[in-house]
Design an enzyme around this catalytic site. Structure first.
Site, PDB file in Angstrom:
ATOM      1  N   GLY A   1       3.179   0.514   5.654  1.00  9.18           N
ATOM      2  CA  GLY A   1       4.257   1.245   6.313  1.00  9.18           C
ATOM      3  C   GLY A   1       3.915   1.658   7.723  1.00  9.18           C
TER       4      GLY A   1
ATOM      5  N   CYS B   1      13.152  18.493 -16.449  1.00  6.70           N
ATOM      6  CA  CYS B   1      13.924  17.428 -15.818  1.00  6.70           C
ATOM      7  C   CYS B   1      14.203  16.388 -16.890  1.00  6.70           C
ATOM      8  CB  CYS B   1      13.173  16.824 -14.634  1.00  6.70           C
ATOM      9  SG  CYS B   1      11.595  16.072 -15.077  1.00  6.70           S
TER      10      CYS B   1
ATOM     11  N   LYS C   1      -8.658   3.238   6.848  1.00  9.28           N
ATOM     12  CA  LYS C   1      -7.666   2.159   6.754  1.00  9.28           C
ATOM     13  C   LYS C   1      -8.339   0.802   6.546  1.00  9.28           C
ATOM     14  CE  LYS C   1      -3.880   4.570   7.399  1.00  9.28           C
ATOM     15  NZ  LYS C   1      -3.076   4.448   8.618  1.00  9.28           N
TER      16      LYS C   1
ATOM     17  N   LEU D   1       0.864  -1.180   0.000  1.00  5.38           N
ATOM     18  CA  LEU D   1       0.000   0.000   0.000  1.00  5.38           C
ATOM     19  C   LEU D   1       0.900   1.230   0.000  1.00  5.38           C
ATOM     20  CD1 LEU D   1      -1.792  -2.367   1.143  1.00  5.38           C
ATOM     21  CD2 LEU D   1      -3.124  -0.590   2.291  1.00  5.38           C
TER      22      LEU D   1
ATOM     23  N   GLN E   1      -2.579   4.004  14.477  1.00  8.13           N
ATOM     24  CA  GLN E   1      -1.575   2.945  14.537  1.00  8.13           C
ATOM     25  C   GLN E   1      -1.248   2.505  15.969  1.00  8.13           C
ATOM     26  OE1 GLN E   1       1.804   4.034  12.049  1.00  8.13           O
ATOM     27  NE2 GLN E   1       0.454   4.769  10.432  1.00  8.13           N
TER      28      GLN E   1
END
Length: 486
Positions: free
Chosen positions: A295, A458, A273, A191, A304
């Site tokens: 993560g 770039c 989530k 994710l 979390q």
């Protein structure tokens, strides 16, 4: 042979230590996978690179013009403990031949220094490894200006390996990435938000040998999508290019809107989530993937906490791996800096789709079930249905189509280019060129004359689209285009 040592470069690959202590079947499978991975990687560099597999190493010999590129890729390939650079000399049968060749190539390295010679030998010779060390060391001591031989703490260690009649003189030693060869540990779906945490978690999964696909939940904003595609491509190209993987974009704007309608404020973050996990599980099933990567780190943010992570996981049956579970933010940023994703994360446009005024830190299972029943899941199903799947090697071509900034291919004398590359390279153009690295662009752009139009430049147009789009979306600058030469 002299011609070979001058015009070609030899690399000797030593396997990751944990590979060598596996059982014979697992070890053989991992070595074969690493060999296959290196074949694909080297073929992408040059078809003239020769590769051979042995029970304890892999050897690659390439034309010198490709050696820098190959060395870089070898040091970024999972499964490699050491990369040794060597001079290869064939038809070495006697100690006298060996001592002369080693001295010829290594004499300069021991001038005014203490040294020692270390040798390894394979084959049927009438001398041992210690004889090689003593003979070569004595010859070099007699023929060079040195501080002498030091067996315990030498300033220079000369390493030679004799395999039958082939002599390898080790000139440099590099430590590799370690880990297991990509493709030996299954497949996962990561994710990706593009920030520090998700990029480092993805890297750690790839390093451990997991073929890593990417899923991005677009909460709104073209710039964010461009940025996540770019950093995902970067990770794949740097650490996982031996395998083709997928990048999936899931439109989540309507899901976020529905959360605001159906969910109580304290539970919005947890519900977001949970819904991402539900969608990821279905996408993983379609990809035949066994696990998800996130993560998340325990207690880093309100969603979390250990209790909330349990509430989030409860919504699905798929295995969720969290490589960063017990890492601190400084540790994560340090890894991001090392692997090259820090600049991406720092420049990534932030978009917070759900901000709870008083987010719950220790949610209730009963309350989550109640909130879940209030949500209209048809919106989630529609988002999954509209997910777009791309091969990761195609996403950079897709970036300029995603971006809304006008692309200019030809220049006029009156144009003003902003070169946003972080390198010191300068662009040769028939007009004015300003040098502002992308990480300073947000701060410096507002100092420029705003009655003029600026062309961002770039190497591939990706960073230009990302940061130009960000300036347009977040700061309402309309005087920006992208310069991309044909």
């Amino acid at each position: 042979m002299e011609e070979n040592s001058v015009k070609t470069q030899k690399f000797i690959i030593k396997y990751f230590t944990e590979i060598m202590i596996k059982g014979e079947t697992a070890k053989r499978q991992m070595i074969n996978q690493l060999f296959f991975n290196l074949q694909r990687i080297s073929n992408n560099i040059s078809s003239d690179i020769k590769i051979k597999k042995f029970f304890d190493k892999i050897e690659l010999v390439c034309p010198s013009e490709f050696s820098d590129n190959l060395r870089e890729k070898l040091l970024e390939t999972p499964g490699i403990q050491q990369v040794l650079e060597a001079i290869q000399i064939d038809n070495m049968h006697t100690l006298d031949e060996i001592k002369v060749e080693v001295n010829k190539h290594m004499a300069k390295t021991i001038e005014d220094k203490t040294f020692v010679v270390r040798a390894k030998r394979v084959g049927k010779q009438d001398f041992k490894s210690t004889h090689i060390e003593q003979t070569v060391g004595g010859y070099m001591l007699a023929h060079n200006k040195t501080k002498g031989v030091d067996l315990k703490n030498p300033e220079v260690t000369i390493k030679v390996e004799l395999e039958h009649a082939q002599l390898n003189i080790i000139t440099k030693k590099h430590y590799g990435l370690g880990g297991f060869p990509l493709g030996t540990q299954g497949e996962v779906l990561s994710l990706m938000s593009g920030g520090f945490d998700s990029t480092v978690a993805s890297y750690l999964a790839m390093k451990r040998g997991l073929k890593t696909h990417f899923v991005f939940f677009n909460l709104g904003g073209v710039a964010h999508e461009i940025g996540v595609k770019q950093v995902s491509w970067y990770l794949w190209n740097k650490f996982g290019s031996s395998h083709r993987v997928s990048f999936i974009t899931v439109p989540f704007e309507d899901v976020v809107s529905q959360i605001f309608k159906d969910i109580s404020a304290p539970y919005m973050g947890v519900m977001l989530k949970r819904l991402m996990l539900l969608a990821s599980e279905k996408i993983a099933q379609n990809l035949n993937v066994d696990a998800l990567i996130t993560g998340e780190s325990v207690a880093q943010v309100s969603s979390q906490t250990l209790k909330n992570l349990r509430l989030i996981d409860d919504v699905s049956n798929i295995l969720v791996l969290r490589p960063l579970s017990f890492m601190s933010k400084p540790d994560i940023i340090e890894i991001a800096s090392k692997i090259g994703t820090k600049r991406f994360a720092e420049a990534m446009p932030e978009y917070c789709g759900v901000i709870s005024q008083h987010p719950v830190t220790n949610g209730s299972f009963t309350r989550v079930e109640k909130e879940s029943k209030a949500f209209d899941y048809s919106v989630l199903e529609e988002a999954i249905k509209n997910a777009k799947v791309k091969n990761i090697d195609e996403v950079l071509d897709d970036v300029c189509k995603v971006g809304t900034l006008e692309v200019v291919n030809n220049l006029n004398e009156s144009d003003i280019i902003i070169d946003i590359r972080q390198s010191s390279d300068t662009l040769n153009a028939p007009c004015k060129v300003l040098k502002i690295p992308f990480y300073d662009l947000k701060k410096e752009f507002k100092k420029l004359e705003q009655d003029k139009t600026y062309l961002l430049y770039c190497d591939k147009g990706v960073m230009s689209q990302l940061h130009g789009q960000y300036l347009k979306d977040e700061h309402k600058f309309e005087n920006i285009k992208v310069y991309r030469p044909k």
